[in-house]
Design a protein around this motif. Structure first.
Motif, PDB file in Angstrom:
ATOM      1  N   CYS A  46      -2.472  31.110  95.931  1.00  0.00           N
ATOM      2  CA  CYS A  46      -3.843  31.503  96.282  1.00  0.00           C
ATOM      3  C   CYS A  46      -3.940  33.023  96.374  1.00  0.00           C
ATOM      4  N   LEU A  47      -2.940  33.636  97.008  1.00  0.00           N
ATOM      5  CA  LEU A  47      -2.910  35.100  97.090  1.00  0.00           C
ATOM      6  C   LEU A  47      -2.751  35.722  95.701  1.00  0.00           C
ATOM      7  N   ALA A  48      -1.852  35.129  94.896  1.00  0.00           N
ATOM      8  CA  ALA A  48      -1.606  35.666  93.555  1.00  0.00           C
ATOM      9  C   ALA A  48      -2.829  35.531  92.661  1.00  0.00           C
ATOM     10  N   SER A  49      -3.496  34.382  92.711  1.00  0.00           N
ATOM     11  CA  SER A  49      -4.673  34.198  91.859  1.00  0.00           C
ATOM     12  C   SER A  49      -5.798  35.137  92.273  1.00  0.00           C
ATOM     13  N   SER A  50      -5.970  35.371  93.581  1.00  0.00           N
ATOM     14  CA  SER A  50      -6.978  36.332  94.021  1.00  0.00           C
ATOM     15  C   SER A  50      -6.617  37.741  93.559  1.00  0.00           C
ATOM     16  N   ALA A  51      -5.320  38.067  93.583  1.00  0.00           N
ATOM     17  CA  ALA A  51      -4.884  39.376  93.084  1.00  0.00           C
ATOM     18  C   ALA A  51      -5.246  39.546  91.617  1.00  0.00           C
ATOM     19  N   VAL A  52      -5.057  38.484  90.852  1.00  0.00           N
ATOM     20  CA  VAL A  52      -5.369  38.527  89.418  1.00  0.00           C
ATOM     21  C   VAL A  52      -6.868  38.685  89.201  1.00  0.00           C
ATOM     22  N   TYR A  53      -7.684  37.984  89.996  1.00  0.00           N
ATOM     23  CA  TYR A  53      -9.141  38.100  89.849  1.00  0.00           C
ATOM     24  C   TYR A  53      -9.603  39.524  90.162  1.00  0.00           C
ATOM     25  N   VAL A  54      -9.044  40.104  91.223  1.00  0.00           N
ATOM     26  CA  VAL A  54      -9.430  41.477  91.569  1.00  0.00           C
ATOM     27  C   VAL A  54      -8.984  42.443  90.471  1.00  0.00           C
ATOM     28  N   LEU A  55      -7.761  42.255  89.969  1.00  0.00           N
ATOM     29  CA  LEU A  55      -7.268  43.108  88.883  1.00  0.00           C
ATOM     30  C   LEU A  55      -8.149  42.983  87.646  1.00  0.00           C
ATOM     31  N   ASN A  56      -8.554  41.769  87.313  1.00  0.00           N
ATOM     32  CA  ASN A  56      -9.411  41.552  86.154  1.00  0.00           C
ATOM     33  C   ASN A  56     -10.761  42.242  86.332  1.00  0.00           C
ATOM     34  N   ASP A  57     -11.351  42.094  87.525  1.00  0.00           N
ATOM     35  CA  ASP A  57     -12.645  42.736  87.779  1.00  0.00           C
ATOM     36  C   ASP A  57     -12.517  44.257  87.753  1.00  0.00           C
ATOM     37  N   TYR A  58     -11.395  44.760  88.244  1.00  0.00           N
ATOM     38  CA  TYR A  58     -11.163  46.208  88.232  1.00  0.00           C
ATOM     39  C   TYR A  58     -11.032  46.700  86.789  1.00  0.00           C
ATOM     40  N   HIS A  59     -10.287  45.978  85.989  1.00  0.00           N
ATOM     41  CA  HIS A  59     -10.047  46.389  84.595  1.00  0.00           C
ATOM     42  C   HIS A  59     -11.306  46.287  83.749  1.00  0.00           C
ATOM     43  N   ASP A  60     -12.146  45.269  84.025  1.00  0.00           N
ATOM     44  CA  ASP A  60     -13.329  45.007  83.188  1.00  0.00           C
ATOM     45  C   ASP A  60     -14.607  45.564  83.801  1.00  0.00           C
ATOM     46  N   ARG A  61     -14.503  46.437  84.771  1.00  0.00           N
ATOM     47  CA  ARG A  61     -15.680  46.861  85.533  1.00  0.00           C
ATOM     48  C   ARG A  61     -16.755  47.502  84.650  1.00  0.00           C
ATOM     49  N   ALA A  62     -16.356  48.249  83.627  1.00  0.00           N
ATOM     50  CA  ALA A  62     -17.350  48.905  82.766  1.00  0.00           C
ATOM     51  C   ALA A  62     -18.115  47.887  81.940  1.00  0.00           C
ATOM     52  N   ALA A  63     -17.400  46.915  81.361  1.00  0.00           N
ATOM     53  CA  ALA A  63     -18.065  45.877  80.567  1.00  0.00           C
ATOM     54  C   ALA A  63     -18.898  44.962  81.454  1.00  0.00           C
ATOM     55  N   ASP A  64     -18.370  44.653  82.643  1.00  0.00           N
ATOM     56  CA  ASP A  64     -19.117  43.782  83.563  1.00  0.00           C
ATOM     57  C   ASP A  64     -20.428  44.438  83.995  1.00  0.00           C
ATOM     58  N   ALA A  65     -20.455  45.762  84.087  1.00  0.00           N
ATOM     59  CA  ALA A  65     -21.642  46.474  84.573  1.00  0.00           C
ATOM     60  C   ALA A  65     -22.846  46.290  83.664  1.00  0.00           C
ATOM     61  N   ILE A  66     -22.637  45.965  82.375  1.00  0.00           N
ATOM     62  CA  ILE A  66     -23.756  45.767  81.454  1.00  0.00           C
ATOM     63  C   ILE A  66     -23.979  44.286  81.142  1.00  0.00           C
ATOM     64  N   HIS A  67     -23.217  43.424  81.785  1.00  0.00           N
ATOM     65  CA  HIS A  67     -23.375  41.988  81.572  1.00  0.00           C
ATOM     66  C   HIS A  67     -24.492  41.479  82.484  1.00  0.00           C
ATOM     67  N   PRO A  68     -25.388  40.586  82.000  1.00  0.00           N
ATOM     68  CA  PRO A  68     -26.534  40.146  82.807  1.00  0.00           C
ATOM     69  C   PRO A  68     -26.143  39.425  84.101  1.00  0.00           C
ATOM     70  N   LYS A  69     -25.001  38.771  84.131  1.00  0.00           N
ATOM     71  CA  LYS A  69     -24.559  38.071  85.338  1.00  0.00           C
ATOM     72  C   LYS A  69     -23.425  38.812  86.040  1.00  0.00           C
ATOM     73  N   LYS A  70     -22.447  39.250  85.268  1.00  0.00           N
ATOM     74  CA  LYS A  70     -21.252  39.838  85.867  1.00  0.00           C
ATOM     75  C   LYS A  70     -21.506  41.210  86.482  1.00  0.00           C
ATOM     76  N   ARG A  71     -22.648  41.829  86.170  1.00  0.00           N
ATOM     77  CA  ARG A  71     -22.949  43.137  86.766  1.00  0.00           C
ATOM     78  C   ARG A  71     -23.140  43.051  88.275  1.00  0.00           C
ATOM     79  N   HIS A  72     -23.309  41.825  88.794  1.00  0.00           N
ATOM     80  CA  HIS A  72     -23.472  41.641  90.235  1.00  0.00           C
ATOM     81  C   HIS A  72     -22.130  41.508  90.953  1.00  0.00           C
ATOM     82  N   ARG A  73     -21.023  41.478  90.191  1.00  0.00           N
ATOM     83  CA  ARG A  73     -19.716  41.393  90.829  1.00  0.00           C
ATOM     84  C   ARG A  73     -19.471  42.624  91.706  1.00  0.00           C
TER      85      ARG A  73
END
Length: 293
Positions: A46-73
Motif C-alpha cells: 500500500c505504501l509502495a503503490s502510493s509512492a508510485v502514484y505520487v511519483l507518476n503524478d510528479y513526473h506527468d504534472r505538465a501533461a496532467d495540467a492540460i488534461h480536462p480531468k487530470k488537471r485537478h490532481r
C-alpha cells in the motif's frame, strides 16, 4: 489534507489484495506467523503503490495540467508543491522498504523493491511502449502475488498463477480500451490524453486482446477448480460450481466496458456495480459452504 489524501489514492489499495490471495487459498489464515508476514506485505505494498502514484503524478504534472480531468490532481493543480511531493515520495519509498526489513522479512522487502524498480521504469519509459505497458501492469500484480506466497513460504497453484496473470492482462487491456473511447478525438488524438501509447493501440486490436485474455482467465479458473491438488487442499471436488458465477462476473464487466463507459478505473468499477458485488458475495458464500462441508 484532502489534496494529500487524493494524491495517495487509497481507493487503489484494493489492488494490493493480490498479496492476500495465497494466504486465503492455502488456508494459511490459521498460522499467526503467516498472517503477520502477509499483513506486513500488504501494508508495504500500500505504501509502495502510493509512492508510485505520487511519483507518476510528479513526473506527468505538465501533461496532467492540460488534461480536462487530470488537471485537478493535487500536483498538477498546484495544491501540493513540488518540494512537498518529493519529500512525500522519499518517505513512502523508505517506509515501504523499511517496514518489512524492520520485521526481518527480507523476501517481502525484495518483492517490494522489485515492484518499485519496475514501476520507476514504467513511469519513466515503459508506459510509452505498446503492449509492454500492459504487461508491466500485469507483472506488478504478479509481484504482489509472489510476495504473498513465495516470500512467506506458500506454494501457489500453477492454475491460480495463470488465472491471476490472465485476469490482470484482461483488466489492463480493458482499461486501455476505455481510455481510447474516453479520449477526445479517439486514439489518434494527442489532446485530452496523457497516454501517448494510446496512439499505437486501436479499438479493434484491444477488442481481440480483451476477448483472448477473458477467455484464458475463465479457462484457467475452470482448470484450477478441477485440479487434483485444489480438491485435496480444499477438501472438495465441487468448486467447479463457482465457475458460472465467475463467468457472469467477467461477462458483466465486459458489458460495462462496451455499454456502460466503464473500464478506466477497474477498482472503482468492480466495487461500484451492484451485479458484480452480488456475484462476488455469491462466489464467497458458495466457496465457504463447499470448503466447510
Amino acid at each position: 489534507m484532502n489534496a494529500l489524501f487524493s494524491l495517495l489514492r487509497p481507493q487503489q489499495w484494493l489492488k494490493n489484495g493480490f498479496v492476500l490471495i495465497g494466504l486465503i487459498f492455502s488456508h494459511g489464515w490459521s498460522d499467526p506467523q503467516l498472517v503477520f508476514a502477509v499483513g506486513v506485505g500488504f501494508v508495504a505494498f500500500c505504501l509502495a503503490s502510493s509512492a508510485v502514484y505520487v511519483l507518476n503524478d510528479y513526473h506527468d504534472r505538465a501533461a496532467d495540467a492540460i488534461h480536462p480531468k487530470k488537471r485537478h490532481r493535487a500536483i498538477a493543480s498546484g495544491r501540493i508543491g513540488l518540494p512537498a511531493a518529493r519529500a512525500l515520495i522519499a518517505v513512502l519509498f523508505v517506509s515501504a522498504l523499511g517496514l518489512p526489513l524492520a520485521c526481518g522479512l527480507w523476501p517481502v522487502a525484495l518483492a517490494v523493491a522489485g515492484y518499485l524498480v519496475l514501476n520507476i521504469a514504467y513511469t519513466l519509459r515503459l508506459k510509452h511502449k505498446v503492449l509492454v505497458d500492459v504487461f508491466c501492469i500485469a507483472t506488478g500484480f504478479m509481484i504482489r502475488l509472489a510476495c504473498g506466497t513465495y516470500a512467506v513460504g506458500i506454494i501457489p497453484s500453477r492454475w491460480m498463477l495463470l488465472c491471476s496473470f490472465m485476469l490482470t492482462l484482461f483488466l489492463g487491456f480493458a482499461k486501455r480500451r476505455a481510455e481510447i473511447v474516453a479520449a477526445p478525438g479517439g486514439a489518434a488524438s494527442e489532446q485530452g490524453s496523457t497516454r501517448m501509447v494510446l496512439r499505437h493501440y486501436s479499438p479493434q486490436l484491444l477488442d481481440i486482446l480483451v476477448a483472448i485474455t477473458a477467455s484464458a482467465t475463465l479457462l484457467a479458473y475452470g482448470l484450477y477448480t478441477v485440479d487434483a491438488e485444489t480438491a485435496a487442499l480444499h477438501g472438495t471436488q465441487h468448486l467447479i460450481i463457482t465457475l458460472p458465477i465467475v463467468t457472469f462476473g467477467v461477462f458483466r464487466y465486459i458489458y460495462l466496458l462496451y455499454r456502460g463507459g466503464s473500464g478506466e478505473e477497474p477498482g472503482r468499477d468492480l466495487l461500484g456495480d451492484n451485479q458484480i458485488r452480488i456475484a462476488v458475495l455469491a462466489w464467497v458464500a458458495v466457496v465457504v459452504l463447499l470448503v466447510r462441508t
